[in-house]
Design a protein around this motif. Structure first.
Motif, PDB file in Angstrom:
ATOM      1  N   LEU B  46      41.826  42.138  32.756  1.00  0.00           N
ATOM      2  CA  LEU B  46      42.304  40.831  33.215  1.00  0.00           C
ATOM      3  C   LEU B  46      41.814  40.529  34.628  1.00  0.00           C
ATOM      4  CD1 LEU B  46      46.034  40.846  32.005  1.00  0.00           C
ATOM      5  CD2 LEU B  46      44.083  39.683  30.959  1.00  0.00           C
ATOM      6  N   THR B  47      42.125  41.443  35.567  1.00  0.00           N
ATOM      7  CA  THR B  47      41.792  41.169  36.957  1.00  0.00           C
ATOM      8  C   THR B  47      41.759  42.462  37.753  1.00  0.00           C
ATOM      9  OG1 THR B  47      42.375  39.791  38.880  1.00  0.00           O
ATOM     10  CG2 THR B  47      44.203  40.779  37.662  1.00  0.00           C
ATOM     11  N   TYR B  48      41.083  42.395  38.920  1.00  0.00           N
ATOM     12  CA  TYR B  48      40.895  43.574  39.762  1.00  0.00           C
ATOM     13  C   TYR B  48      41.145  43.225  41.223  1.00  0.00           C
ATOM     14  CZ  TYR B  48      38.225  46.912  42.593  1.00  0.00           C
ATOM     15  OH  TYR B  48      37.834  47.823  43.540  1.00  0.00           O
ATOM     16  N   PHE B  49      41.846  44.127  41.905  1.00  0.00           N
ATOM     17  CA  PHE B  49      42.081  44.013  43.343  1.00  0.00           C
ATOM     18  C   PHE B  49      41.480  45.220  44.060  1.00  0.00           C
ATOM     19  CE2 PHE B  49      45.107  40.524  43.748  1.00  0.00           C
ATOM     20  CZ  PHE B  49      45.602  40.405  42.451  1.00  0.00           C
ATOM     21  N   GLN B  50      40.856  44.947  45.175  1.00  0.00           N
ATOM     22  CA  GLN B  50      40.520  46.006  46.117  1.00  0.00           C
ATOM     23  C   GLN B  50      41.374  45.747  47.346  1.00  0.00           C
ATOM     24  OE1 GLN B  50      36.573  46.028  47.731  1.00  0.00           O
ATOM     25  NE2 GLN B  50      36.729  48.116  48.456  1.00  0.00           N
ATOM     26  N   ASN B  51      42.327  46.625  47.565  1.00  0.00           N
ATOM     27  CA  ASN B  51      43.374  46.363  48.568  1.00  0.00           C
ATOM     28  C   ASN B  51      44.036  45.023  48.242  1.00  0.00           C
ATOM     29  OD1 ASN B  51      43.008  48.807  50.155  1.00  0.00           O
ATOM     30  ND2 ASN B  51      41.037  47.916  50.753  1.00  0.00           N
ATOM     31  N   GLU B  52      44.068  44.100  49.185  1.00  0.00           N
ATOM     32  CA  GLU B  52      44.764  42.834  48.906  1.00  0.00           C
ATOM     33  C   GLU B  52      43.838  41.766  48.336  1.00  0.00           C
ATOM     34  OE1 GLU B  52      44.211  44.123  51.830  1.00  0.00           O
ATOM     35  OE2 GLU B  52      43.090  42.621  52.998  1.00  0.00           O
ATOM     36  N   ALA B  53      42.558  42.067  48.295  1.00  0.00           N
ATOM     37  CA  ALA B  53      41.589  41.070  47.842  1.00  0.00           C
ATOM     38  C   ALA B  53      41.421  41.106  46.328  1.00  0.00           C
ATOM     39  CB  ALA B  53      40.248  41.332  48.520  1.00  0.00           C
ATOM     40  N   GLN B  54      41.560  39.953  45.727  1.00  0.00           N
ATOM     41  CA  GLN B  54      41.335  39.835  44.283  1.00  0.00           C
ATOM     42  C   GLN B  54      39.849  39.559  44.068  1.00  0.00           C
ATOM     43  OE1 GLN B  54      43.470  36.650  42.298  1.00  0.00           O
ATOM     44  NE2 GLN B  54      43.475  37.736  40.339  1.00  0.00           N
ATOM     45  N   LEU B  55      39.107  40.585  43.706  1.00  0.00           N
ATOM     46  CA  LEU B  55      37.658  40.476  43.627  1.00  0.00           C
ATOM     47  C   LEU B  55      37.157  39.946  42.297  1.00  0.00           C
ATOM     48  CD1 LEU B  55      36.395  43.630  45.544  1.00  0.00           C
ATOM     49  CD2 LEU B  55      37.009  41.361  46.394  1.00  0.00           C
ATOM     50  N   ASP B  56      37.988  40.034  41.289  1.00  0.00           N
ATOM     51  CA  ASP B  56      37.535  39.595  39.974  1.00  0.00           C
ATOM     52  C   ASP B  56      38.748  39.155  39.181  1.00  0.00           C
ATOM     53  OD1 ASP B  56      35.189  41.018  37.525  1.00  0.00           O
ATOM     54  OD2 ASP B  56      36.485  39.261  37.399  1.00  0.00           O
ATOM     55  N   LYS B  57      38.744  37.911  38.741  1.00  0.00           N
ATOM     56  CA  LYS B  57      39.825  37.439  37.872  1.00  0.00           C
ATOM     57  C   LYS B  57      39.240  36.824  36.599  1.00  0.00           C
ATOM     58  CE  LYS B  57      40.398  33.214  40.615  1.00  0.00           C
ATOM     59  NZ  LYS B  57      41.387  32.319  41.299  1.00  0.00           N
ATOM     60  N   SER B  58      38.049  37.287  36.274  1.00  0.00           N
ATOM     61  CA  SER B  58      37.332  36.693  35.150  1.00  0.00           C
ATOM     62  C   SER B  58      37.997  36.928  33.802  1.00  0.00           C
ATOM     63  CB  SER B  58      35.900  37.237  35.105  1.00  0.00           C
ATOM     64  OG  SER B  58      35.910  38.642  34.896  1.00  0.00           O
ATOM     65  N   GLY B  59      38.859  37.938  33.704  1.00  0.00           N
ATOM     66  CA  GLY B  59      39.499  38.240  32.436  1.00  0.00           C
ATOM     67  C   GLY B  59      40.798  37.502  32.197  1.00  0.00           C
ATOM     68  N   LEU B  60      41.280  36.789  33.176  1.00  0.00           N
ATOM     69  CA  LEU B  60      42.534  36.049  32.987  1.00  0.00           C
ATOM     70  C   LEU B  60      42.305  34.972  31.931  1.00  0.00           C
ATOM     71  CD1 LEU B  60      43.752  35.702  36.680  1.00  0.00           C
ATOM     72  CD2 LEU B  60      44.530  37.335  34.944  1.00  0.00           C
ATOM     73  N   PRO B  61      43.131  34.940  30.885  1.00  0.00           N
ATOM     74  CA  PRO B  61      42.826  34.066  29.743  1.00  0.00           C
ATOM     75  C   PRO B  61      42.978  32.577  30.015  1.00  0.00           C
ATOM     76  CG  PRO B  61      44.796  35.395  29.306  1.00  0.00           C
ATOM     77  CD  PRO B  61      44.277  35.829  30.620  1.00  0.00           C
ATOM     78  N   SER B  62      43.801  32.219  30.972  1.00  0.00           N
ATOM     79  CA  SER B  62      43.974  30.795  31.270  1.00  0.00           C
ATOM     80  C   SER B  62      44.546  30.647  32.662  1.00  0.00           C
ATOM     81  CB  SER B  62      44.918  30.139  30.245  1.00  0.00           C
ATOM     82  OG  SER B  62      46.269  30.464  30.533  1.00  0.00           O
ATOM     83  N   ASP B  63      44.620  29.411  33.119  1.00  0.00           N
ATOM     84  CA  ASP B  63      45.170  29.175  34.463  1.00  0.00           C
ATOM     85  C   ASP B  63      46.692  29.342  34.495  1.00  0.00           C
ATOM     86  OD1 ASP B  63      44.802  25.523  34.355  1.00  0.00           O
ATOM     87  OD2 ASP B  63      45.970  26.912  33.148  1.00  0.00           O
ATOM     88  N   ARG B  64      47.281  29.712  33.362  1.00  0.00           N
ATOM     89  CA  ARG B  64      48.718  30.039  33.382  1.00  0.00           C
ATOM     90  C   ARG B  64      48.952  31.447  33.929  1.00  0.00           C
ATOM     91  NH1 ARG B  64      50.822  31.006  29.112  1.00  0.00           N
ATOM     92  NH2 ARG B  64      49.064  31.124  27.656  1.00  0.00           N
ATOM     93  N   PHE B  65      47.887  32.220  34.013  1.00  0.00           N
ATOM     94  CA  PHE B  65      47.977  33.600  34.495  1.00  0.00           C
ATOM     95  C   PHE B  65      47.568  33.652  35.957  1.00  0.00           C
ATOM     96  CE2 PHE B  65      48.447  36.348  30.661  1.00  0.00           C
ATOM     97  CZ  PHE B  65      48.447  35.341  29.691  1.00  0.00           C
ATOM     98  N   PHE B  66      48.381  34.349  36.733  1.00  0.00           N
ATOM     99  CA  PHE B  66      48.135  34.449  38.170  1.00  0.00           C
ATOM    100  C   PHE B  66      48.541  35.845  38.635  1.00  0.00           C
ATOM    101  CE2 PHE B  66      47.846  33.197  42.504  1.00  0.00           C
ATOM    102  CZ  PHE B  66      48.953  33.726  43.165  1.00  0.00           C
ATOM    103  N   ALA B  67      47.721  36.468  39.468  1.00  0.00           N
ATOM    104  CA  ALA B  67      48.063  37.797  39.970  1.00  0.00           C
ATOM    105  C   ALA B  67      47.901  37.825  41.478  1.00  0.00           C
ATOM    106  CB  ALA B  67      47.180  38.867  39.330  1.00  0.00           C
ATOM    107  N   GLU B  68      48.706  38.650  42.114  1.00  0.00           N
ATOM    108  CA  GLU B  68      48.606  38.786  43.567  1.00  0.00           C
ATOM    109  C   GLU B  68      48.939  40.211  43.969  1.00  0.00           C
ATOM    110  OE1 GLU B  68      51.359  36.008  45.277  1.00  0.00           O
ATOM    111  OE2 GLU B  68      53.104  37.014  44.453  1.00  0.00           O
ATOM    112  N   ARG B  69      48.447  40.577  45.148  1.00  0.00           N
ATOM    113  CA  ARG B  69      48.702  41.900  45.739  1.00  0.00           C
ATOM    114  C   ARG B  69      48.692  41.703  47.256  1.00  0.00           C
ATOM    115  NH1 ARG B  69      44.872  47.337  45.477  1.00  0.00           N
ATOM    116  NH2 ARG B  69      46.557  48.883  45.672  1.00  0.00           N
ATOM    117  N   PRO B  70      49.656  40.986  47.781  1.00  0.00           N
ATOM    118  CA  PRO B  70      49.591  40.448  49.140  1.00  0.00           C
ATOM    119  C   PRO B  70      49.457  41.488  50.253  1.00  0.00           C
ATOM    120  CG  PRO B  70      51.786  40.162  48.195  1.00  0.00           C
ATOM    121  CD  PRO B  70      50.912  40.616  47.086  1.00  0.00           C
ATOM    122  N   GLU B  71      50.006  42.665  50.078  1.00  0.00           N
ATOM    123  CA  GLU B  71      49.940  43.671  51.140  1.00  0.00           C
ATOM    124  C   GLU B  71      49.090  44.870  50.723  1.00  0.00           C
ATOM    125  OE1 GLU B  71      53.951  44.529  52.250  1.00  0.00           O
ATOM    126  OE2 GLU B  71      54.323  42.494  52.983  1.00  0.00           O
TER     127      GLU B  71
END
Lengths: 113, 118
Positions: B46-71
């Motif tokens: 679905l998605t990948y984070f390196q530390n707090e940066a979301q480097l890839d969200k290409s697998g999220l199936p639609s704009d209803r999906f959202f991911a975060e890793r703020p700290e």
């Protein structure tokens, strides 16, 4: 797009028989990883193969990486009930990334009662 | 902690409801992944984070999906206006490395959250 295919989808064996699953990639892989997922559980890393033709053993499990680095296999000798689960192979995406894995659909090992 | 933890383990939502799934990775792990696993299938990225940066969200199936890793540690996967096709197990995995070199590090998975949308 890039695909990793595994066969068979299921394998039923009597306890004590051998089990083999095969993994084939549509692209050359820099490495391949194998994971095991017990029923109701989550994938657990087993091993990573990197070199062409590499063979690694873990007790009754033997892992091979093909010479062309496009296929791999996992062989279990004399299966035990603790081997039950689904075995997945996963290879790196050829996109310009070094983190994303493309997963096979898995081979489910079922021990016949 | 000793391993990756996820909560809740099970979530039943009515269609149209918003849900939030939490992942606590292994302390110090740089990389964090979210996967969706349908019954009898392998994990789908679905998605990948390196530390707090979301480097890839290409697998999220639609704009209803959202991911975060703020700290750069805990991550949340949010699904808005859930649909029946969102029913699946959502797996979180972490690994120690980031983009250094071209090595792929072993991924440690959490137990997953089984989402059922009625």
């Amino acid at each position: 797009g890039q695909q990793v295919m595994q066969i068979p989808q299921y394998q039923h064996v009597q306890e004590g028989e051998d089990f083999t699953t095969y993994c084939n990639s549509s692209t050359t892989l820099s490495n391949i990883q194998w994971y095991k997922q017990r029923p109701g559980g989550h994938p657990v890393f087993l091993i990573q193969l990197v070199k062409s033709g590499e063979v690694k053993k873990q007790k009754r499990l033997t892992f091979q990486f093909g010479e062309a680095k496009k296929n791999s296999s996992l062989h279990i000798t004399a299966t035990q009930t603790t081997d039950v689960g689904t075995y997945f192979c996963a290879g790196p995406s050829v996109r310009d990334s070094n983190y994303q894995l493309i997963w096979g659909a898995g081979t489910k090992l079922i021990i016949k009662p | 902690g000793a391993g990756v933890s996820q909560s809740p383990r099970y979530k039943v939502a009515k269609r149209g409801q918003d849900v939030a799934l939490r992942c606590d990775p292994i302390s110090g792990h740089v990389s964090l992944f979210w996967y969706q696993q349908a019954l009898g299938q392998g994990p789908e990225f679905l998605t990948y984070f390196q530390n707090e940066a979301q480097l890839d969200k290409s697998g999220l199936p639609s704009d209803r999906f959202f991911a975060e890793r703020p700290e750069g540690s805990v991550s949340t996967l949010k699904i808005q206006r859930t649909q029946q096709e969102d029913s699946a197990v959502y797996l979180c995995a972490s690994s120690i490395g980031g983009l250094a070199g071209r090595s792929y590090n072993e991924q440690f998975f959490g137990p997953g959250t089984r989402l059922t949308v009625l």
